[in-house]
Design an enzyme around this catalytic site. Structure first.
Site, PDB file in Angstrom:
ATOM      1  CB  SER A 547      -3.083  19.999  61.396  1.00  0.00           C
ATOM      2  OG  SER A 547      -3.400  18.623  61.472  1.00  0.00           O
ATOM      3  CE1 TYR A 560      -0.958  20.323  66.375  1.00  0.00           C
ATOM      4  CE2 TYR A 560      -2.820  19.182  65.365  1.00  0.00           C
ATOM      5  CZ  TYR A 560      -1.546  19.725  65.278  1.00  0.00           C
ATOM      6  OH  TYR A 560      -0.872  19.672  64.080  1.00  0.00           O
TER       7      TYR A 560
END
Length: 666
Positions: A547, A560
C-alpha cells in the site's frame, strides 16, 4: 536416516541403496547355515539379516513415493503416487504364492532346502529392480533444488522445527490404514483358525483374493483424490473403517467362506481409499527441501505405534476377552485417531476439488491459450458491477455505476499484457474477492495452474469455480496451518490483509499481533516454502500487494502501516537473494482500490460525515492524486501480469506505486 540423505543426496541414490540392502539380506537368508551346523549363531544371524531388511524397507517407501509424485504431471500426483503403494499387495501376493508353491513339497524336502529357494530367487528381482532404478532419472524437483545449492543442511531438524504439525498429522493419518491392515490380513488368519475352527488355507486364500482386488482399488482411489481432493477420499476410508469395525466380525463369524471373503474385501476397499491417497497426501504435507525426511518420519513412526503393535494388541485383547468386540473397539479407536488427523489436515495445494475445473469456465479456451484477457476481464468486471460496457469492445471503455450514489465515472481498462503462463503454477492469498480475486483471474487466464487461498471457504470455492482454480480454505493468521500447506509455486502473490483503526495506546496488542502475522509473517512463511522450488527451476515471481501506506505513515493505523513497511523490506531482501537465481520480488503499492472493504469505508464515511459517496471519494480520499478516481482491482492484476513477463525480469526490489500521482510531490 535415509530421509536425511534423500533430501541431501537425492531420491534415486537412496532407492538404489535400500534395494541393495533388502535384496542382499534376503539372498543371504537363503544361504544361512542351520542350527545343527553353527549352533546359536544361526538364529542370531537370521535376526541380524532381518534387521537389515527392515532398515532397507524403512528408507524405501519415502524414496519410491517421492520419485513417483515428483515425476508426475500436474493434477495427477494422486494417481502416480498410488503406484508404489501397489507394491504391498503385489509383494504379499507374490511372496505368499511362491511360499505356497514350495510348501507343497514333502515336509522333509521343504525343511531341508525348499524354504531357501524363494529367498535365493529374490536376487533375480533385485537385478530387475536395480536395472529400473539405475535407468530412471533423478526427481526433477530435487534436481532443481540441488543445482541451486538449496538443499537443507539438516533436513530432519528442518522437519521438526518447521513441520511438527505435519509430522503429527501424518502419524495420525496412518493409524487406521496401517493398524487396521494388519488386523485384516494377519490377525484374521489366527481368528478364523482358533475361534472358528476353520482351516488356515481357507483364510489364507480369502485374504489373497481380497489383496488381488486391492491391486486395482489402490490406483482407483489415488486417481479419485486428484478429482475430489486428498481429504475427502481419506475421510471416506477412515469413516468406513469406523462404521465397518463391528460388521466385519459379524460377517466373519458366520463361518461361511463367501461372507469371510466379502468382509475382507470390503475392509481392504476402506484400506485402499487411504493407502492409495497416502503417497501424494504425505508428500504434499512437506516442503521440497525436507520432504523425504518428513514423509518418511511420519510414515515409519506410525508403522511402529500402529501397524507393528496392532496384531499383538488384537491377540492380547482376544485372549483377555475371548470375544471379538474389544478388537472391534480397538479398530474404532484407530479410525477415530485418523479422522481427527484428517480434520486437522489442510487440503494440500495442487490438488483439486469438485469446483476446481468447471465444465463451463467463464474464461474462453482462446483467452487461456493466448493469455489475452481483455474481453474476459471486461465481461467479469461488467457483470460484477451489474452494468453494460458502452461503445465498441475494442475501446475498452467501461462505465462506473451509480452504486450507493456514486456518479458515473468512465474508466479505461488497461491494455492486456501479452502473457503466456502455461506450465507455471501460482498461489494467491486473499483471493475470495477484490485484488486477490482479480489477480487469480488474470493469472489463470494466462494459462497458469492457480491455487487460491482465503479464510472464507464458501467465497474462495466460488471464486475457484469461476476462474478454474484450486481452492484452499485456510486461516492465514494461523502459522501452523500456513506451514502445513507446503506450497510449490512459480508465482506467489501475497494479498491477504485487514485494517483496524485505533490510536497506539488504545490498540489491542492481541489484534496487533494477529494483523502482523497475517500481513507480514505469513508472506514470509509462504515465501520460505516456495523459494526453494523457484530457485530450483531458475524462475520465480514473488509479488506482495502492499500500500502507499508502506511508503508513508498516517495516524491510527499502526499495525497496518508496520506490516506494510515490513512487507516492502521483505520484498527487497528476497530480491537481493533471489536475483542471481532468476527470482524477482516486488511490492505493488496502490492507494484506494475499489474493493468491498474500501466501498464499505466510503459508505461509512458518507453516513458519518453527511455527504455523498462521490464527495467522500473526491474531497476526502482523493485530495492528493492527480487522477480523481479509485484504482480498479483489474488494474492491479494487470500490474501483476506485467511483472510476470520476461520483459519485466529486470524489475526487482521495487515498490511500484499505483496512486494516481498522489506521491508525485513527496
Amino acid at each position: 536416516m535415509f530421509g536425511h540423505f534423500g533430501d541431501k543426496i537425492g531420491r534415486k541414490a537412496m532407492l538404489v541403496t535400500t534395494l541393495l540392502i533388502m535384496g542382499v539380506a534376503a539372498f543371504m537368508i537363503g544361504l544361512l547355515p542351520t542350527y545343527e551346523q553353527i549352533g546359536v549363531l544361526a538364529p542370531i544371524l537370521l535376526v541380524l539379516l532381518r534387521v537389515f531388511q527392515s532398515f532397507g524397507v524403512g528408507g524405501e517407501w519415502g524414496g519410491a513415493v517421492l520419485m513417483a509424485v515428483e515425476h508426475s504431471p500436474p493434477g495427477r500426483r494422486g494417481f502416480y503416487g498410488s503406484w508404489p503403494q501397489m507394491g504391498v499387495p503385489a509383494g504379499l501376493l507374490l511372496g505368499t504364492g511362491v511360499m505356497y508353491l514350495f510348501a507343497t513339497l514333502p515336509e522333509e524336502a521343504f525343511l531341508a532346502w525348499g524354504w531357501r529357494v524363494p529367498f535365493l530367487f529374490s536376487i533375480v528381482l533385485v537385478g530387475v529392480g536395480l536395472y529400473i532404478r539405475l535407468a530412471i532419472e533423478e526427481s526433477p524437483v530435487f534436481q532443481r533444488v540441488r543445482q541451486t545449492d538449496a538443499t537443507a543442511r539438516m533436513p530432519i531438524v528442518d522437519v521438526l522445527r518447521t513441520y511438527p504439525r505435519s509430522v503429527l498429522i501424518a502419524i495420525g493419518l496412518r493409524f487406521a490404514e496401517n493398524g487396521a491392515f494388519y488386523v485384516f490380513t494377519v490377525f484374521v488368519l489366527t481368528y478364523v483358525t482358533t475361534q472358528l475352527g476353520l482351516p488356515n488355507s481357507l483364510a489364507l486364500l480369502e485374504v489373497m483374493i481380497a489383496v488381488a482386488i486391492e491391486l486395482f482399488t489402490i490406483p482407483f482411489f489415488g486417481s479419485l483424490s486428484d478429482c475430489l481432493g486428498r481429504r475427502p477420499v481419506y475421510l471416506f476410508g477412515a469413516g468406513a473403517t469406523l462404521l465397518f469395525a463391528f460388521p466385519f466380525f459379524w460377517f466373519v463369524n458366520t463361518g461361511v467362506g463367501v461372507f469371510i471373503w466379502l468382509a475382507i474385501v470390503l475392509a481392504l476397499v476402506e484400506h485402499a481409499a487411504m493407502y492409495g491417497t497416502q503417497g501424494a497426501f504425505f508428500s504434499e504435507l512437506f516442503g521440497i527441501r525436507a520432504r523425504y525426511s518428513g514423509a518418511s518420519l511420519g510414515y515409519q513412526l506410525a508403522s511402529v505405534f500402529a501397524g507393528g503393535l496392532s496384531p499383538i494388541i488384537a491377540l492380547t485383547l482376544l485372549s483377555w476377552s475371548g470375544s471379538y468386540w474389544p478388537v472391534a473397539l480397538y479398530r474404532c479407536f484407530m479410525a477415530l485417531v485418523t479422522l481427527a488427523a484428517v480434520f486437522f489436515a489442510t487440503e494440500p495445494s495442487g490438488t483439486t476439488s469438485p469446483t476446481t475445473t468447471p465444465k463451463n469456465s467463464s474464461l474462453s479456451p482462446r483467452a487461456r491459450a493466448q493469455g489475452s484477457v481483455s474481453e474476459a476481464l471486461r465481461t467479469a468486471y461488467t457483470a460484477k458491477q451489474g452494468k453494460q460496457a458502452r461503445g465498441p469492445a475494442s475501446a475498452g471503455l467501461l462505465t462506473r455505476g451509480t452504486r450507493r450514489g456514486m456518479t458515473e465515472m468512465p474508466m479505461k481498462m488497461p491494455t492486456s499484457v501479452n502473457l503466456d503462463l502455461a506450465g507455471k503454477t501460482a498461489f494467491v492469498t486473499g483471493a475470495a474477492s477484490g485484488i486477490g480475486r482479480a489477480c487469480a483471474t488474470r493469472l489463470a487466464a494466462a494459462g497458469a495452474e492457480v491455487t487460491v487461498a482465503d479464510v472464507n471457504g464458501e467465497k474462495v470455492r466460488q471464486a475457484a469455480e469461476e476462474i478454474g482454480a484450486s481452492p484452499i480454505e485456510v486461516d492465514l493468521s494461523d502459522y501452523k496451518a500456513v506451514d502445513s500447506l507446503g506450497i510449490e509455486a512459480d508465482i506467489l502473490v501475497n494479498n491477504a490483509g485487514i485494517q483496524h483503526v485505533a490510536a497506539v495506546e488504545d490498540f489491542d496488542p492481541e489484534r496487533f499481533s494477529f494483523m502482523m502475522r497475517l500481513m507480514l509473517e505469513t508472506p514470509f512463511r509462504l515465501a520460505h516454502q516456495a523459494l526453494p522450488g523457484m530457485y530450483g527451476s531458475g524462475w520465480g515471481r514473488v509479488i506482495n500487494i502492499s500500500s502507499v501506506h508502506g511508503l508513508r505513515a498516517s495516524p491510527f493505523k499502526s499495525a497496518y502501516i508496520a506490516a506494510k513497511h515490513g512487507l516492502e523490506g521483505l520484498s527487497k531482501v528476497i530480491a537481493l537473494e533471489g536475483g542471481p537465481k532468476g527470482v524477482t520480488s516486488n511490492c505493488i503499492c496502490p492507494a484506494y482500490v475499489r474493493t468491498p472493504l474500501v466501498e464499505g469505508q466510503i459508505a461509512d464515511q458518507a453516513r458519518t460525515r453527511g455527504i455523498s459517496e462521490k464527495d467522500v471519494i473526491e474531497k476526502v480520499m482523493l485530495t492528493g492524486p492527480a487522477i480523481k478516481r479509485l484504482v480498479e482491482p483489474e488494474e492491479v492484476a494487470e500490474m501483476v501480469a506485467f511483472l510476470c513477463t520476461d520483459a519485466a525480469s529486470f524489475i526487482t526490489g521495487a515498490a511500484l506505486t499505483m496512486d494516481g500521482a498522489a506521491t508525485a510531490q513527496w
